[in-house]
Design an enzyme around this catalytic site. Sequence first.
Site, PDB file in Angstrom:
ATOM      1  N   ASN A   9       0.208 -35.026   5.701  1.00  0.00           N
ATOM      2  CA  ASN A   9       0.722 -33.662   5.746  1.00  0.00           C
ATOM      3  C   ASN A   9      -0.464 -32.728   5.528  1.00  0.00           C
ATOM      4  O   ASN A   9      -0.910 -32.547   4.402  1.00  0.00           O
ATOM      5  CB  ASN A   9       1.778 -33.473   4.640  1.00  0.00           C
ATOM      6  CG  ASN A   9       2.243 -32.035   4.539  1.00  0.00           C
ATOM      7  OD1 ASN A   9       1.953 -31.213   5.407  1.00  0.00           O
ATOM      8  ND2 ASN A   9       2.976 -31.728   3.471  1.00  0.00           N
ATOM      9  N   TRP A  10      -0.939 -32.167   6.607  1.00  0.00           N
ATOM     10  CA  TRP A  10      -2.167 -31.356   6.507  1.00  0.00           C
ATOM     11  C   TRP A  10      -1.903 -29.955   5.987  1.00  0.00           C
ATOM     12  O   TRP A  10      -2.826 -29.195   5.760  1.00  0.00           O
ATOM     13  CB  TRP A  10      -2.883 -31.322   7.858  1.00  0.00           C
ATOM     14  CG  TRP A  10      -3.572 -32.614   8.190  1.00  0.00           C
ATOM     15  CD1 TRP A  10      -3.598 -33.756   7.430  1.00  0.00           C
ATOM     16  CD2 TRP A  10      -4.366 -32.905   9.350  1.00  0.00           C
ATOM     17  NE1 TRP A  10      -4.335 -34.727   8.041  1.00  0.00           N
ATOM     18  CE2 TRP A  10      -4.827 -34.228   9.228  1.00  0.00           C
ATOM     19  CE3 TRP A  10      -4.711 -32.175  10.476  1.00  0.00           C
ATOM     20  CZ2 TRP A  10      -5.628 -34.841  10.190  1.00  0.00           C
ATOM     21  CZ3 TRP A  10      -5.515 -32.779  11.450  1.00  0.00           C
ATOM     22  CH2 TRP A  10      -5.965 -34.095  11.297  1.00  0.00           C
ATOM     23  N   LYS A  11      -0.644 -29.570   5.885  1.00  0.00           N
ATOM     24  CA  LYS A  11      -0.291 -28.232   5.394  1.00  0.00           C
ATOM     25  C   LYS A  11      -1.062 -27.168   6.198  1.00  0.00           C
ATOM     26  O   LYS A  11      -1.320 -27.372   7.381  1.00  0.00           O
ATOM     27  CB  LYS A  11      -0.549 -28.143   3.894  1.00  0.00           C
ATOM     28  CG  LYS A  11       0.082 -29.316   3.130  1.00  0.00           C
ATOM     29  CD  LYS A  11       0.130 -29.144   1.653  1.00  0.00           C
ATOM     30  CE  LYS A  11       0.769 -30.366   1.030  1.00  0.00           C
ATOM     31  NZ  LYS A  11       1.012 -30.221  -0.395  1.00  0.00           N
ATOM     32  N   HIS A  97      10.103 -29.632   3.095  1.00  0.00           N
ATOM     33  CA  HIS A  97       9.050 -29.824   2.093  1.00  0.00           C
ATOM     34  C   HIS A  97       9.258 -28.826   0.948  1.00  0.00           C
ATOM     35  O   HIS A  97       9.731 -27.711   1.163  1.00  0.00           O
ATOM     36  CB  HIS A  97       7.681 -29.619   2.747  1.00  0.00           C
ATOM     37  CG  HIS A  97       6.559 -30.009   1.860  1.00  0.00           C
ATOM     38  ND1 HIS A  97       6.069 -29.172   0.888  1.00  0.00           N
ATOM     39  CD2 HIS A  97       5.855 -31.162   1.749  1.00  0.00           C
ATOM     40  CE1 HIS A  97       5.094 -29.796   0.222  1.00  0.00           C
ATOM     41  NE2 HIS A  97       4.954 -31.005   0.730  1.00  0.00           N
ATOM     42  N   GLU A  99       7.324 -26.941  -0.530  1.00  0.00           N
ATOM     43  CA  GLU A  99       6.674 -25.638  -0.330  1.00  0.00           C
ATOM     44  C   GLU A  99       7.517 -24.750   0.581  1.00  0.00           C
ATOM     45  O   GLU A  99       7.551 -23.534   0.430  1.00  0.00           O
ATOM     46  CB  GLU A  99       5.247 -25.847   0.221  1.00  0.00           C
ATOM     47  CG  GLU A  99       4.322 -26.379  -0.865  1.00  0.00           C
ATOM     48  CD  GLU A  99       3.215 -27.302  -0.368  1.00  0.00           C
ATOM     49  OE1 GLU A  99       2.900 -27.289   0.826  1.00  0.00           O
ATOM     50  OE2 GLU A  99       2.668 -28.041  -1.213  1.00  0.00           O
ATOM     51  N   GLU A 169       9.240 -36.594  -3.060  1.00  0.00           N
ATOM     52  CA  GLU A 169       8.038 -35.925  -3.540  1.00  0.00           C
ATOM     53  C   GLU A 169       8.368 -35.160  -4.824  1.00  0.00           C
ATOM     54  O   GLU A 169       8.872 -34.021  -4.756  1.00  0.00           O
ATOM     55  CB  GLU A 169       7.516 -34.945  -2.486  1.00  0.00           C
ATOM     56  CG  GLU A 169       7.167 -35.611  -1.172  1.00  0.00           C
ATOM     57  CD  GLU A 169       6.120 -34.808  -0.396  1.00  0.00           C
ATOM     58  OE1 GLU A 169       5.079 -35.389  -0.089  1.00  0.00           O
ATOM     59  OE2 GLU A 169       6.348 -33.619  -0.138  1.00  0.00           O
ATOM     60  N   GLY A 175      -0.200 -32.064  -5.250  1.00  0.00           N
ATOM     61  CA  GLY A 175      -1.441 -31.299  -5.341  1.00  0.00           C
ATOM     62  C   GLY A 175      -1.964 -31.137  -6.758  1.00  0.00           C
ATOM     63  O   GLY A 175      -2.886 -30.364  -7.006  1.00  0.00           O
ATOM     64  N   SER A 215       0.153 -36.550  -4.704  1.00  0.00           N
ATOM     65  CA  SER A 215      -1.148 -37.051  -5.170  1.00  0.00           C
ATOM     66  C   SER A 215      -1.361 -38.531  -4.879  1.00  0.00           C
ATOM     67  O   SER A 215      -2.036 -39.232  -5.637  1.00  0.00           O
ATOM     68  CB  SER A 215      -1.349 -36.755  -6.667  1.00  0.00           C
ATOM     69  OG  SER A 215      -1.332 -35.364  -6.897  1.00  0.00           O
ATOM     70  N   GLY A 236      -0.896 -35.449   1.271  1.00  0.00           N
ATOM     71  CA  GLY A 236      -1.517 -34.151   1.525  1.00  0.00           C
ATOM     72  C   GLY A 236      -3.028 -34.267   1.457  1.00  0.00           C
ATOM     73  O   GLY A 236      -3.687 -34.720   2.403  1.00  0.00           O
ATOM     74  N   GLY A 237      -3.582 -33.893   0.310  1.00  0.00           N
ATOM     75  CA  GLY A 237      -5.032 -33.804   0.132  1.00  0.00           C
ATOM     76  C   GLY A 237      -5.803 -35.008   0.643  1.00  0.00           C
ATOM     77  O   GLY A 237      -6.817 -34.857   1.342  1.00  0.00           O
TER      78      GLY A 237
HETATM   79  P1  PGA Z   1      -0.576 -34.129  -2.081  1.00  0.00           P
HETATM   80  O1  PGA Z   1       0.583 -33.463  -1.183  1.00  0.00           O
HETATM   81  O2  PGA Z   1      -0.800 -35.514  -1.572  1.00  0.00           O
HETATM   82  O3  PGA Z   1      -1.772 -33.225  -1.871  1.00  0.00           O
HETATM   83  O4  PGA Z   1      -0.095 -34.111  -3.494  1.00  0.00           O
HETATM   84  C1  PGA Z   1       1.674 -34.219  -0.752  1.00  0.00           C
HETATM   85  C2  PGA Z   1       2.653 -33.343  -0.026  1.00  0.00           C
HETATM   86  O5  PGA Z   1       2.886 -32.203  -0.469  1.00  0.00           O
HETATM   87  O6  PGA Z   1       3.235 -33.745   1.016  1.00  0.00           O
END
Ligand code: PGA
Length: 255
Positions: A9-11, A97, A99, A169, A175, A215, A236-237
């Site tokens: 998930n590159w956001k 998601h 967010e 999640e 994050g 994470s 994500g990251g």
């Molecule tokens: P993260 O994000 O791996 O940076 O914690 C995961 C996500 O929000 O899908």
Amino acid sequence: MRSILIAGNWKMNMGPAETADFFKQLDDAAQKEIEGVEAAVCPPFVSLPAAFSARKSGSAVKIGAQNIHFEDNGAFTGEISSTMLNELGCDFVILGHSERREYFGENDEIINKKVKKALADGITPIVCVGEVLDERKQDRHFDVVKTQTAGSLAGLSATDASKIVIAYEPVWAIGTGETASPEQAQEMHAFIRKEVAGLFGQDIADGVRILYGGSMKPANADELLKQPDVDGGLIGGASLKPDSFAELVAISAKQ
Ligand code: PGA
């Protein structure tokens, strides 16, 4: 047997040039077909064409998006439909998601409409659920996830339910560098599977993939993926760098 899905998930990261670089640098081993493992990245909308053209021919890495509107087209300024993503050749779309729930007012009812639309267009929704820290502290995490799961999947046929992917999640782990322990992840994944069984039957629940997100990185992926109900990761990251993405795929291949 459920195959493992490693989905990046590159956001709001990685413009077209960075996306093209990612594919150029991505190790061949991470792009080849691996039995029992599926890999995907979900860049921002504007980087999708770059992802499709930079992906090596024959690459097994799939491409997805991060959101859709639930209508086909029309007066919805700034929105994108799954019909359009379908035209590009997207396989997945991340829906609901945390967010999107927190910053863009998405609720289970809206997410449910998007899930149905994506399925109608042949795109696999990765449906996100998860509690915030206060809800866990108050011991409400199971209730919250149950409501989100039932609400997001309301009214799906069993056939449609068999096509979705769920991502658990915990918002407090996104994050933050803080990961749910493998036991916490397993406990919630088993709970979600039980809920899916209640809604659509045991056979469907046994086949639905439930990813962990929050994470996840090469250092903790192995112990998370070893849990019987953890079928992959929404990352994500750690998915932004070709090396760590390739490492996650390699760890999955060893499960
Ligand atoms: P993260 O994000 O791996 O940076 O914690 C995961 C996500 O929000 O899908």
